[in-house]
Design an enzyme around this catalytic site. Sequence first.
Site, PDB file in Angstrom:
ATOM      1  N   GLU A 124      -2.088  10.719   3.406  1.00 31.70           N
ATOM      2  CA  GLU A 124      -1.287   9.725   3.243  1.00 31.70           C
ATOM      3  C   GLU A 124       0.456  10.102   3.990  1.00 31.70           C
ATOM      4  O   GLU A 124       0.942  10.993   3.269  1.00 31.70           O
ATOM      5  CB  GLU A 124      -1.435   8.929   2.415  1.00 31.70           C
ATOM      6  CG  GLU A 124      -0.157   7.472   2.288  1.00 31.70           C
ATOM      7  CD  GLU A 124      -0.224   6.875   1.512  1.00 31.70           C
ATOM      8  OE1 GLU A 124      -0.553   6.936   0.338  1.00 31.70           O
ATOM      9  OE2 GLU A 124      -0.133   5.442   1.248  1.00 31.70           O
ATOM     10  N   GLY A 267       5.290  11.924  -6.025  1.00 34.02           N
ATOM     11  CA  GLY A 267       3.840  12.457  -7.329  1.00 34.02           C
ATOM     12  C   GLY A 267       3.065  12.695  -7.355  1.00 34.02           C
ATOM     13  O   GLY A 267       2.275  13.623  -8.080  1.00 34.02           O
ATOM     14  N   GLU A 270      -3.893   9.296  -4.130  1.00 35.52           N
ATOM     15  CA  GLU A 270      -4.541   8.225  -4.396  1.00 35.52           C
ATOM     16  C   GLU A 270      -6.029   9.011  -3.910  1.00 35.52           C
ATOM     17  O   GLU A 270      -7.065   7.582  -3.634  1.00 35.52           O
ATOM     18  CB  GLU A 270      -4.603   6.626  -4.798  1.00 35.52           C
ATOM     19  CG  GLU A 270      -4.918   6.126  -3.721  1.00 35.52           C
ATOM     20  CD  GLU A 270      -3.347   6.026  -2.892  1.00 35.52           C
ATOM     21  OE1 GLU A 270      -1.987   6.862  -3.207  1.00 35.52           O
ATOM     22  OE2 GLU A 270      -2.898   4.769  -1.609  1.00 35.52           O
ATOM     23  N   ASN A 271      -6.514   9.582  -3.183  1.00 38.09           N
ATOM     24  CA  ASN A 271      -7.340   9.919  -2.184  1.00 38.09           C
ATOM     25  C   ASN A 271      -8.255   9.203  -3.328  1.00 38.09           C
ATOM     26  O   ASN A 271      -8.987   9.882  -4.265  1.00 38.09           O
ATOM     27  CB  ASN A 271      -7.651  11.395  -2.524  1.00 38.09           C
ATOM     28  CG  ASN A 271      -6.205  12.302  -1.583  1.00 38.09           C
ATOM     29  OD1 ASN A 271      -5.379  11.965  -0.584  1.00 38.09           O
ATOM     30  ND2 ASN A 271      -5.518  13.186  -2.659  1.00 38.09           N
ATOM     31  N   HIS A 303      -1.533   4.691 -11.987  1.00 40.92           N
ATOM     32  CA  HIS A 303      -1.142   3.902 -10.711  1.00 40.92           C
ATOM     33  C   HIS A 303      -1.916   4.422  -9.593  1.00 40.92           C
ATOM     34  O   HIS A 303      -2.728   3.707  -8.788  1.00 40.92           O
ATOM     35  CB  HIS A 303       0.872   4.280 -10.267  1.00 40.92           C
ATOM     36  CG  HIS A 303       0.863   3.837  -9.285  1.00 40.92           C
ATOM     37  ND1 HIS A 303       1.228   2.843  -8.680  1.00 40.92           N
ATOM     38  CD2 HIS A 303       0.663   4.841  -7.799  1.00 40.92           C
ATOM     39  CE1 HIS A 303       1.584   2.904  -7.399  1.00 40.92           C
ATOM     40  NE2 HIS A 303       1.315   3.312  -6.866  1.00 40.92           N
ATOM     41  N   GLU A 304      -2.657   5.613  -9.699  1.00 46.32           N
ATOM     42  CA  GLU A 304      -3.199   6.492  -8.760  1.00 46.32           C
ATOM     43  C   GLU A 304      -4.525   5.391  -9.204  1.00 46.32           C
ATOM     44  O   GLU A 304      -5.552   5.385  -8.148  1.00 46.32           O
ATOM     45  CB  GLU A 304      -3.338   7.572  -9.058  1.00 46.32           C
ATOM     46  CG  GLU A 304      -1.762   8.674  -8.724  1.00 46.32           C
ATOM     47  CD  GLU A 304      -1.497   7.500  -7.885  1.00 46.32           C
ATOM     48  OE1 GLU A 304      -1.396   7.226  -6.345  1.00 46.32           O
ATOM     49  OE2 GLU A 304      -0.042   7.801  -7.728  1.00 46.32           O
ATOM     50  N   GLU A 326       1.193  -0.562  -2.090  1.00 43.90           N
ATOM     51  CA  GLU A 326       2.039   0.005  -4.127  1.00 43.90           C
ATOM     52  C   GLU A 326       2.491  -1.348  -4.466  1.00 43.90           C
ATOM     53  O   GLU A 326       2.675  -1.060  -5.559  1.00 43.90           O
ATOM     54  CB  GLU A 326       3.068   1.068  -2.905  1.00 43.90           C
ATOM     55  CG  GLU A 326       2.338   1.436  -2.017  1.00 43.90           C
ATOM     56  CD  GLU A 326       1.518   2.692  -2.519  1.00 43.90           C
ATOM     57  OE1 GLU A 326       1.369   2.628  -4.081  1.00 43.90           O
ATOM     58  OE2 GLU A 326       0.701   3.377  -2.413  1.00 43.90           O
TER      59      GLU A 326
END
Length: 867
Positions: A124, A267, A270-271, A303-304, A326
């Site tokens: 990304e 940080g 999220e793959n 979050h991920e 996001e």
Amino acid sequence: MRTDTPQPVRLSDYRPFPFLIETTSLEFQLDPSATRVKATLSIKRSGDAAEPLVLNGERLKLISAAIDGQGLSANQYALDAEHLTIHQVPDAFELTTEVEIDPSANKALMGLYMSGGRFCTQCEAEGFRTITFFPDRPDVLSRFTVRIEADAAFPYLLSNGNLWEGGEVDSSQPDRRHYAVWNDPFPKPAYLFALVAGELDVLEDSFVTMSGRTVALKVFVDPGQAPRAAYALDALKRAMKWDEEAFGREYDLDLFMIVAVRDFNFGAMENKGLNIFNSSLLLAAPETATDMDYERIESVVAHEYFHNWTGNRITCRDWFQLCLKEGLTVFRDQSFSADMRGEAVQRIKDVKALRARQFAEDAGPLAHPVRPNSYLKIDNFYTATIYEKGSELIRMLKTILGAETFRKSLDLYFERHDGEATTVEAFIACFADASGRDMSDFFAWYEQAGTPAVSLAHAYDETAKTLEITLTQSTAPTNGQPIKRALPVPVTIGLLDGEGEVLRDSEVVLLDAPASTVRWEGVERAPVISALRGFSAPVNLTTDTRSVDRYVQFAADPDLFNRWEAGQTVARELVLGRAAGTPDEVGEERYADALGKALVDDASDPAFKALLLALPTEGDLSLAVDPVDPAAIHAARVHLKAVIAVHLGDLLRRLHGDLQSGGEFSADARAAGKRALRNACCDLLAADPHAVNVERVVGHFESAANMTDAIGGLSALVAIGGASAEKALAAFHAQWRHEPLVLDKWFAAQARDPGEGAIGRILALTAHPDFDAGNPNRLRALVQGFSSGNPARFHDETGAGYRFLADQILAVDGFNPMTAARLVEPLGAWRRYVPELGALMRQQLERIREHVGLSKNVLELVSRALD
Ligand code: TYR
């Protein structure tokens, strides 16, 4: 002057990709300096028959290309620095390309690169195009199968989805090459692709989903670090459970993996099924991680993971829709953290971060809407506005529509758009459809940059017992948006009386015009108005509240956010008054007194008290004045701290002693809250550095049994300066020199040194053998720690601080433009500073802009800053 003007990408130019890539099969022959990637794409035309096939590809050495097995001759395709164009292609065909890439030379940390001797990827937003030729855009979804082959030095071979098979390639060969084949059943855009290969340790567990499926969980870390992954793994399980309960979202693969790497621009990522984390947001042990690290690990792991639905199952049509995934996912992680750690404390921390990063961005030349409409480099839009303000917009939707309708709307979104790449319009339509309300006004929040200013004035009629509240709003022009509309602003209001008794519970008033007046009947006593409770909208509120009433709120507002906010407002006025040459000594004493009372209130939680004790930061204070004189703000703030430290000395020392905990370390919110309060006491005591206090601070540092206390002590000593600081820094370095994450903290603590001569010391640190600008964590610790965390010295009147930052930006831009660009912002604010400083800041921006070979990333930001 530069002559090449890169062309922006515009939202209005969006066109669907004219082909479908039904399946993508990748074969990697891994080698650190010469990796071969063979890609086989099954392609179907979905657009116009005349369209050529244009694939993205950068820094790729093309070895071969074939359509349905027929090698392409040179006249069938065109290759430039960014694309492979095949002029005439059939309506359905298989394209095979083979390329060679050099991961070890990749210092930009985008695409396939090496970190700590391991292969890893970051795709990304546009990294995949440096791995193979592909339509590298989020609206092209494909089913990926990945075969990875490497020699025995890389025992783990990981990619997205489920492991199909693996083993040795040919056991008779001496290099013992082995392979693994991964298949991801969920179609995904290329930015969610990931690959990791190397020697790793793994910590394993499992999770049973709400429908009873068992998911294997694996966290991979550097050899020897597995115990430090335990907290992240625990946070992951809590996040998985929470997402089922709060949003009905269940995990969808049989395996979920996380890998921690040391070299990472952001940080975490999220793959699909294989999240990759900056190790600073994954590894934690009491001796090496602070409570803030634990907190961030919990929230970023969540979050991920939450992205699996908001981002992966439903992704973005184009990068202008970035907030779709996001903003929403930040809102989800903030809600999770609030449930884990307490709503008010979490909200205060989130708002502090919002003001520090997003309000600052919105007040400067880099202001942009939550959904921007043009960019040069999308990497520059991973901003506080997209993330944090994006989250505030979701929160307002919840406040305006109520929790139940909010949930119904999201259920509809998940049902309607699962498997799609969609837009903010489609998202908002779900709220309109589920609520039956017209949401078109709300959309302006996505399109308009700038922080609205809202003001509140009230009139109370004692005989009629009526209260009139008049709210007005306006938004100052921002770059490219001279005229602003009125936005729908939810303002949550409650009333207290002068004794702090509740007169009215909270109510949401929707201000959706430039001005509006509400009238409340039956208000029995003169009210204290508690407005914008819970920070119900991302605005700057000014009110006609009298100072006495602020103290009523500070002591008794049942809305803890506003209780904290009342104290901050008083402190802000005191500091800024002194900075402007109108000190209020009586007010300062009174404030210290009120803080003292709040500290001994047994009903409130230590974490909350710690927040009360922290004065607004210099960054926060600078947002409230124009022009900013950083030296005056710094001196006035230091003064108020000293007044508090002197006034409350006995109490602070007593609390500091009482809060010392022996026994076993717990990372939970209660224990962390006590440590936070004790460290806040230590920080204040350092502001009155007589022998007794200094000795106490030294003791705090030397007896620290965990990193929170060690860093608390070290920072306090650095603020005091002198021999005890030197000694502590040396001891800390000697103890932790082999722990990169802890050493980052050592650099950061010195970067924030407010003392005279600090710039020289910081400059010297860039030549320290442990400094490595190639590692984003180390670089940010020192450079951003300085430029954002040390306003007093960054804004040195000679301009030395600005020069230092510009030098660093230029040096890093040579190999990592994305990270270099993220350093620009502090200079961007030049217009808000006193003219002497503003001119010096501007000079450095100009110097950067003139630099030959500057990246598009940095060019975009400095040009906007100078506009
Ligand atoms: N999507 C990531 C997140 O969860 C952020 C990210 C973006 C990470 C770009 C890396 C990157 O290169 O917020």
